[in-house]
Design a protein around this motif. Structure first.
Motif, PDB file in Angstrom:
ATOM      1  N   GLY A 460       0.780  -1.174  -0.131  1.00  0.00           N
ATOM      2  CA  GLY A 460      -0.133  -0.092   0.016  1.00  0.00           C
ATOM      3  C   GLY A 460       0.993   1.134   0.065  1.00  0.00           C
ATOM      4  O   GLY A 460       2.147   1.211  -0.369  1.00  0.00           O
ATOM      5  N   ASN A 461       0.393   2.409   0.243  1.00  0.00           N
ATOM      6  CA  ASN A 461       0.607   3.833  -0.046  1.00  0.00           C
ATOM      7  C   ASN A 461       1.135   4.509   1.448  1.00  0.00           C
ATOM      8  O   ASN A 461       1.706   5.491   1.291  1.00  0.00           O
ATOM      9  N   ARG A 462       1.025   3.674   2.538  1.00  0.00           N
ATOM     10  CA  ARG A 462       1.357   4.295   3.679  1.00  0.00           C
ATOM     11  C   ARG A 462       2.858   4.517   3.690  1.00  0.00           C
ATOM     12  O   ARG A 462       3.550   3.779   3.413  1.00  0.00           O
ATOM     13  N   ARG A 463       3.395   5.694   4.424  1.00  0.00           N
ATOM     14  CA  ARG A 463       4.617   5.963   4.711  1.00  0.00           C
ATOM     15  C   ARG A 463       4.864   6.547   5.968  1.00  0.00           C
ATOM     16  O   ARG A 463       4.679   7.672   6.425  1.00  0.00           O
ATOM     17  N   GLU A 464       5.427   5.473   6.607  1.00  0.00           N
ATOM     18  CA  GLU A 464       5.851   5.928   8.156  1.00  0.00           C
ATOM     19  C   GLU A 464       6.974   5.146   8.520  1.00  0.00           C
ATOM     20  O   GLU A 464       7.383   4.147   7.965  1.00  0.00           O
ATOM     21  N   ASP A 465       7.936   5.838   9.316  1.00  0.00           N
ATOM     22  CA  ASP A 465       9.019   5.357   9.856  1.00  0.00           C
ATOM     23  C   ASP A 465       8.898   4.230  11.020  1.00  0.00           C
ATOM     24  O   ASP A 465       7.663   4.361  11.867  1.00  0.00           O
ATOM     25  N   GLY A 466      10.103   3.411  10.947  1.00  0.00           N
ATOM     26  CA  GLY A 466       9.847   2.813  12.269  1.00  0.00           C
ATOM     27  C   GLY A 466       9.401   1.372  11.777  1.00  0.00           C
ATOM     28  O   GLY A 466       8.989   1.153  10.742  1.00  0.00           O
ATOM     29  N   PRO A 467       9.259   0.324  13.065  1.00  0.00           N
ATOM     30  CA  PRO A 467       8.905  -1.191  12.850  1.00  0.00           C
ATOM     31  C   PRO A 467       7.045  -0.797  12.174  1.00  0.00           C
ATOM     32  O   PRO A 467       6.500  -0.132  12.488  1.00  0.00           O
ATOM     33  N   VAL A 468       6.760  -1.791  11.529  1.00  0.00           N
ATOM     34  CA  VAL A 468       5.324  -2.010  11.107  1.00  0.00           C
ATOM     35  C   VAL A 468       5.047  -3.615  11.393  1.00  0.00           C
ATOM     36  O   VAL A 468       5.892  -4.409  11.534  1.00  0.00           O
ATOM     37  N   LEU A 469       3.490  -3.721  11.708  1.00  0.00           N
ATOM     38  CA  LEU A 469       3.137  -5.017  12.030  1.00  0.00           C
ATOM     39  C   LEU A 469       2.154  -5.219  10.805  1.00  0.00           C
ATOM     40  O   LEU A 469       1.290  -4.365  10.321  1.00  0.00           O
ATOM     41  N   LEU A 470       2.580  -6.417  10.407  1.00  0.00           N
ATOM     42  CA  LEU A 470       1.960  -6.804   9.059  1.00  0.00           C
ATOM     43  C   LEU A 470       1.194  -8.132   9.385  1.00  0.00           C
ATOM     44  O   LEU A 470       1.578  -8.889  10.080  1.00  0.00           O
ATOM     45  N   ASP A 471      -0.172  -8.453   8.646  1.00  0.00           N
ATOM     46  CA  ASP A 471      -0.788  -9.610   8.889  1.00  0.00           C
ATOM     47  C   ASP A 471      -0.381 -10.724   7.660  1.00  0.00           C
ATOM     48  O   ASP A 471       0.348 -10.566   6.650  1.00  0.00           O
ATOM     49  N   ASP A 472      -0.836 -12.095   8.048  1.00  0.00           N
ATOM     50  CA  ASP A 472      -0.243 -13.032   7.328  1.00  0.00           C
ATOM     51  C   ASP A 472      -0.460 -12.867   5.713  1.00  0.00           C
ATOM     52  O   ASP A 472       0.504 -13.433   4.972  1.00  0.00           O
TER      53      ASP A 472
END
Length: 624
Positions: A460-472
């Motif tokens: 997707g298009n989100r742009r955020e710094d740092g860790p990310v939580l993604l689903d399976d």
């Protein structure tokens, strides 16, 4: 004596195919392993009247049907596929065609075929006597789950377990003669084939006991079959008498099956009179015919889902009756009942399933909404992408004008029910990593990078710094992209997972898909809208929702939604790979492309099809 394979020499050595045993047939490509799989299936289903599940990975129903006809009559395989049969052979083929329509042979040739899907299908087939898997492929193909060294090793273990737990013989063909690979897959009985001209040497090996015997068989490739050596004395050009209904009436047919069509699937040689087998492809049911109808429209593996679809029909009939056949009022009433009715249907489809899923696990902190109308911390791969590289070139005149087709994916959330869901509560693993047999939530230290301006970013298009939580679903998409050489594999530092199944919602999905297809064919707008409300509200309310207190699985909600986003990404990649220009991708169902899209996608309203919503020029003409 177990079920016969149709090859007496092999049956004498094996004692037939015994319940609870896993048989691996290994040969180099073209060595005959698939022909033994086909022989076992057709002998059990056509001659022994025993129900057979034929899981075809990499083969189509047309391939299997042609082999059955060529071997069973027999007729010359190449002339059959080319449509050059004699009148007598055509009559014989038509008779077998009619016989196959009632034979208990269930073919699943879906591209998303997994061992979980096979295991989930077994309870749906009363009296099932044999499972055939054709085939495990050693060369990895991202489109075929049953391919690649690690995947087929896991698959062999799962199939051996399936044989033991269901007391069924399971026979799987694998396309290799590599001794090391065969040794890794040899979990019970292994038949290794070595071809020498028209002879095939079959070595039977039993785990822990080693090689038991070596047989010599005959490769009758003109008729797509392997036979006993004594068959050499028979005339291969004289067709056997066609089967008759009195000789082949099943002793115990499956109860009230949805009838399969008589044509397996579109084939480059339409002159071939194709036989029928029950099919697991996602199509609506059609009556049995003795001549080839339009494209296949049967239910999944010809299973009888009438009880479940009847729940939908009854609700619609009742709403129409209560509102004096006022379509608008009846539809509104059904939409209000969509959540409880969807849950009731889901629970009904889970009766007899292989797994008992947890309905109210403890909700982990990152899965909790921060405010009543807010969001949790999971990052779904939602698309809102425009090909700015293209639009900039169009705007400054560096690219000639184009015509854009705005396409719509049908029932995107319904198709997304086919996804890996965690069965139980999520368990924390501080070491991370990815196990394809598990599903859940994964932490990445940073957002993965994407360097392909002509394709949407898979997360997707989100742009955020740092860790990310993604689903399976998003993680599996990233892994697929890495295998395609489009990005680095995701670096998972921490995860929360449970054992997974791709079949938890599968019967639910199939029932809704079948009912939806029937309603579309009947132009039944009330049922179509009701089903749409059922699958969409099921998805949106299984997280934190006051209108659905039967289940609380926010992890499922995220995975289903992300699977819908992932499915749209796969379609955009398919379009790009086939020469279309991807212009925009939006949400779960909107794909804008330039080019002849009908050469890539099938047009229509079924879940496997696409429809055009709009067409417009780029660059836009300025208003004067």
């Amino acid at each position: 004596m177990g079920l016969p394979t149709g090859i007496r020499t092999l049956d004498d050595a094996l004692g037939g195919l015994q319940p609870g045993r896993f048989y691996l047939v290994a040969a180099a490509p073209g060595g005959g392993s698939s022909l033994i799989a086909t022989a076992a299936a057709r002998t059990s289903a056509l001659d022994q009247h025993q129900p057979v599940l034929y899981a075809a990975s990499g083969l189509t129903r047309a391939d299997i049907a042609a082999r059955i006809v060529a071997a069973h009559l027999p007729v010359d395989y190449r002339r059959l596929r080319a449509g050059r049969l004699t009148p007598t052979e055509q009559d014989d083929t038509a008779a077998l065609h009619h016989h196959l329509a009632s034979a208990p042979l269930y073919i699943d040739d879906g591209t998303d075929l997994t061992t979980d899907a096979i295991a989930e299908s077994v309870p749906d087939l009363p009296g099932l006597a044999l499972v055939v898997v054709d085939r495990l492929q050693t060369t990895e193909d991202p489109r075929l789950p049953l391919s690649g060294p690690s995947q087929i090793t896991d698959a062999a273990q799962a199939l051996a377990y399936l044989a033991r737990t269901h007391e069924l013989p399971v026979l799987a063909a694998v396309d290799t003669d590599d001794p090391q690979v065969i040794a890794a897959l040899s979990l019970d009985i292994t038949v290794t084939l070595t071809r020498d001209a028209d002879q095939i040497h079959a070595t039977i090996t039993e785990r822990d006991l080693g090689p038991q015997t070596t047989l010599t068989l005959h490769a009758d490739l003109a008729h797509a079959r392997i036979t006993d050596p004594a068959a050499l004395s028979a005339s291969p050009t004289t067709p056997a008498p066609p089967p008759t209904a009195s000789l082949h009436t099943p002793a115990q047919p499956p109860p009230a099956p949805l009838q399969a069509p008589t044509s397996p699937s579109p084939d480059p040689t339409p002159a071939e009179p194709a036989p029928t087998a029950h099919t697991a492809a996602p199509r609506r049911p059609s009556p049995r015919h003795t001549t080839a109808p339009p494209p296949p429209q049967s239910g999944y593996a010809n299973r009888d889902y009438s009880y479940f679809t009847g729940m939908i029909t009854h609700a619609v009939d009742e709403a129409l009756h209560d509102h004096d056949d006022d379509i608008t009022a009846a539809t509104e009433a059904l939409v209000k009942k969509a959540v409880p009715n969807a849950m009731a249907l889901f629970e009904a489809t889970r009766v007899g399933g292989n797994y008992e899923h947890t309905i109210y696990p403890e909700t982990l902190e990152f899965l909790r909404k921060k405010t009543k109308d807010g969001a949790d911390e999971i990052w779904e791969g939602r698309h809102n992408w425009t090909n700015t590289h293209l639009t900039d070139a169009l705007q400054n005149g560096a690219h000639p004008p184009i015509t854009v087709n705005a396409l719509d994916t049908n029932a995107s959330f319904l198709s997304a029910f086919k996804t890996h869901l965690p069965i139980g509560a999520l368990i924390h693993d501080p070491h991370g990593g990815f196990d394809p047999k598990r599903s859940g939530i994964y932490r990445l230290p940073t957002r993965p990078t994407w360097h392909h301006p002509d394709l949407p970013d898979p997360i997707g298009n989100r742009r955020e710094d740092g860790p990310v939580l993604l689903d399976d679903a998003t993680i599996r998409l990233l892994i697929r992209c890495a295998r395609l050489g489009l990005c680095e594999a995701p670096h998972i530092t921490e995860c929360w997972t449970s054992g997974a199944s791709e079949g938890l919602l599968e019967k639910f999905r199939r029932v809704l898909t079948e009912a939806r297809a029937n309603a579309i064919e009947a132009d039944d707008t009330v049922t179509v809208e009701y089903i749409k409300s059922m699958y969409s509200k099921f998805t949106s309310t299984i997280g934190e929702s006051s209108v659905n207190r039967d289940i609380r699985r926010p992890d499922w909600m995220h995975i289903i939604r992300s699977q819908a986003f992932a499915n749209l990404w796969y379609k955009s990649h398919r379009a790009h790979s086939n020469g279309l220009t991807v212009v925009r991708v939006r949400g779960t169902d909107e794909l804008h492309v330039a080019g002849d899209w009908r050469t890539v996608f099938t047009e229509g309203r079924l879940t496997t099809q696409m429809k055009q919503k709009d067409q417009y020029p780029l660059p836009r003409k300025s208003a004067r």
